[in-house]
Structures are given as structure tokens and as C-alpha cells.
Design a protein around this motif. Structure first.
Motif: not given
Length: 366
Positions: A209-219
Motif C-alpha cells: 500500500v505504501k508503494t502504491l500511494l507513492q507511485r500513484y498519489p491519486d489512486c
């Protein structure tokens, strides 16, 4: 080659001598060559896919057998999102789809879906599936590799098991290798299906999840959570069912190996529940980025739940979508799963699960 030799060593040690894996390894090499060639051709023939932006990507997370597949497939009825059918994961290049699209039915005898019980998980080459499988087909690594093979030769808490679960802490080079490949596939899928947003279902991403938020802040993250007393034995049944069909697992393995393997699966499932819970409690997941969907609510309040979900996703479906929602809500009133399983078969008991995962019941009321 070292990776394949290690997998075969585990198969020999655990299940005895089998010829089938050797044929599978050869097919994997052919598959790798086809994908490398067709993806390279995409850069020449369909290069425009590279310019597509990943706008507000949708990620459906949660433990296996928690309702994620159902929600994933149903949200495609909005006609605003795109995902992969199983055969498209095997051949994600646009060039490959055009070459092999009409031959999909002939690949059924080689399909990985043939090992799944339809009662446990209905799937075929034409069904939409988890992106975890696409990563596994390409890298022969990740959660699938550990769950099916490496966990037989591992002990929970080892350096190896941590490397397959503490995914936000893995080296940036490894993260980039995975996401560079997946993003290329996602963009190809958008171009091939003429859609502008993706929807990804991944249990393994629950630990990213942390990686997803870093790569895609608007996810947009949808976390689906179900009673562990249902998901744990059901998920273990799904995994072991594949191995049972392939290797007669329960009759060919040593008792101590089987007990260690099942304990590893149990601990991995508990970790998956804990990973998202801890981040949520730490406030590390912004409210605008996620919504929690408890499975009982998905089943019993389907119409209201879907309204909340599409609003969260910032989607305006056509009126036909809500008619499908209404019809599905009626259908679910009498639904009963055909997939039967027992705790005892997998060395589990209710008291232990309720104690180890008390936070799930307290936080989500499942």
C-alpha cells in the motif's frame, strides 16, 4: 536457471519425481520468448500506448477468497474501467492479442485455470483475473511462487518469507522492475480496449500500500474484508486444491512437511490482514484514497454499497449499470456458496483464528 532448479528441487523433495514440471519449464521459456518479441513489436507498431496516463488507478485489495474477485468483475459493468482476462495476462502485448486472440479456445488444455475447482473459484481463459497472476507468469516469482512451492521449504519468520511479505521494504530496483513491467501491460490494455482507467485486483498488493500511494498519489484503494473463519480455510482450500490435482498433495507429502506448509499459509494470511490494518491505524492511508467494504455489507446491502463505491471511484455509470446492480441484489438474497471446507483439514481451529485476528473482528465487524 537457478530459480527453476530450486523449484524443481522442492518438487522432488516434497512430491517425488514428476515429469510434468519439466514440460512446464520448457513452456515458460517459449512463453517468455513470445512475450519479449511481441512486446518489442508493440513499441514499433502501437507506440502510442506509452503516452497514456494512469489516471486514478483503482486497486482492489484484501485476502484471497474475501469477495475481491466478485467486486472486481462486477465493477467492469460500469464500462469505465478495464482489466485483464486470463489469456490477456499470458499474452499482454497488443501484437500478441491480435495474433492469438482467435486461437484462445485452443489453448484451454494448457491453461492454468484447468487446475481450479469451479466451486472454489470459477475461472477460464476468458475470465477476468488477478494481476498477481500476470506478474507470476512473467517473473515466475512473488506471492504465487511462495504460496505454491517455496512455502514447503520455508519456515515463517525466515529471511525468505519476509522478502515475500514485507514488500514495501524491498529494494527500489526490485519494485521498479515489477511496476515498470505492470505499467507497460496496463497501458497496453487501456489502448487495446479504448479505456482511460484501469482496475487492478491484487491480494499481494495489500502488502504494497505504501508503494502504491507513492507511485500513484491519486489512486483509489478498495479494501474488501471478510470473516477470517471463512477466508482462511477457503483460501487454503483453493491453493491446496491446485496442488492436489497436480501432485496428489495430501497423499504424497510427509506429515511434518504438510503441517509446516499449512502453518506457513496460515501465518501469511494473518500477515496480510495485519498489513492493511496497521497502515490504516497509523493514518498512513489518506481518507480520500481508500474505502473499506466489509463482505457482509457487499452481500446484504449491495445496492447501497455499489452507490458508495462508484461515487468514491468518481465514476458516473450509465443507467443500465444500476439496473444490473438491482438484479444482482435480488440474486444475492438466496445465494449459498458451493465451496465446502473445514478448519480441521488445514490444522486450524476457531479459537486460534479469533484470538490471532481479533483486531479484524473489532475493526470491521465481520
Amino acid at each position: 536457471m537457478t530459480k527453476y532448479l530450486n523449484i524443481y528441487r522442492i518438487i522432488l523433495k516434497t512430491f517425488g519425481f514428476k515429469l510434468r514440471p519439466l514440460g512446464t519449464f520448457l513452456l515458460l521459456q517459449l512463453h517468455r520468448a513470445i512475450n519479449a518479441t511481441t512486446r518489442a513489436l508493440d513499441l514499433l507498431l502501437y507506440s502510442e500506448f506509452q503516452t497514456l496516463s494512469l489516471d486514478r488507478p483503482v486497486f482492489i485489495l484484501g485476502n484471497p477468497r474475501g469477495g475481491t474477485t466478485f467486486l472486481h468483475r462486477f465493477l467492469l459493468n460500469t464500462d469505465r474501467l478495464c482489466a485483464f482476462e486470463l489469456w490477456e495476462m499470458l499474452f499482454p502485448a497488443i501484437t500478441a492479442r491480435k495474433l492469438f486472440g482467435r486461437l484462445v479456445h485452443r489453448l484451454a488444455p494448457l491453461s492454468p485455470a484447468r487446475y481450479h475447482s469451479s466451486d472454489a473459484h470459477e475461472t477460464s481463459l476468458r475470465d477476468v483475473e488477478t494481476d498477481d497472476a500476470m506478474a507470476f507468469f512473467h517473473f515466475v516469482d512473488g506471492g504465487f511462487l511462495w504460496s505454491y512451492f517455496l512455502a514447503w521449504d520455508d519456515t515463517w519468520g525466515s529471511t525468505q518469507s519476509k522478502s515475500y511479505f514485507e514488500l514495501d521494504d524491498e529494494p527500489e530496483s526490485k519494485k521498479n522492475r515489477l511496476f515498470d513491467y505492470l505499467e507497460g501491460c496496463w497501458r497496453r490494455n487501456m489502448a487495446a480496449k479504448n479505456k482511460d482507467r484501469i482496475i487492478v485486483k491484487s491480494s499481494i498488493f495489500t502488502m504494497r500500500v505504501k508503494t502504491l500511494l507513492q507511485r500513484y498519489p491519486d489512486c483509489k484503494i478498495i479494501y474488501v474484508v471478510r470473516d477470517p473463519l471463512e477466508t482462511l480455510p477457503s483460501g487454503m482450500s483453493l491453493l491446496t486444491g491446485v496442488l492436489e490435482q497436480s501432485y496428489d498433495m495430501f497423499n504424497t507429502t510427509r506429515k511434518e512437511d504438510l503441517a509446516r506448509y499449512l502453518e506457513n499459509l496460515y501465518q501469511g494470511s494473518c500477515y496480510m490482514y495485519r498489513a492493511f490494518y496497521d497502515l490504516k491505524k497509523q493514518g498512513a492511508v489518506p481518507l480520500e484514497n481508500f474505502i473499506v467494504v466489509p463482505y457482509p455489507k457487499l452481500m446484504n446491502e449491495f445496492e447501497n454499497t455499489m452507490k458508495e463505491v462508484v461515487e468514491f471511484l468518481e465514476i458516473e455509470p450509465d443507467p443500465e449499470f444500476f439496473e444490473k446492480v438491482r438484479q444482482q441484489a435480488e440474486k444475492q438474497k438466496g445465494y449459498q456458496s458451493k465451496h465446502a471446507y473445514s478448519l480441521e483439514k488445514f490444522g486450524l481451529d476457531e479459537q486460534r483464528i479469533r484470538q490471532d485476528l481479533a483486531f479484524v473482528y473489532e475493526e470491521y465487524g465481520v
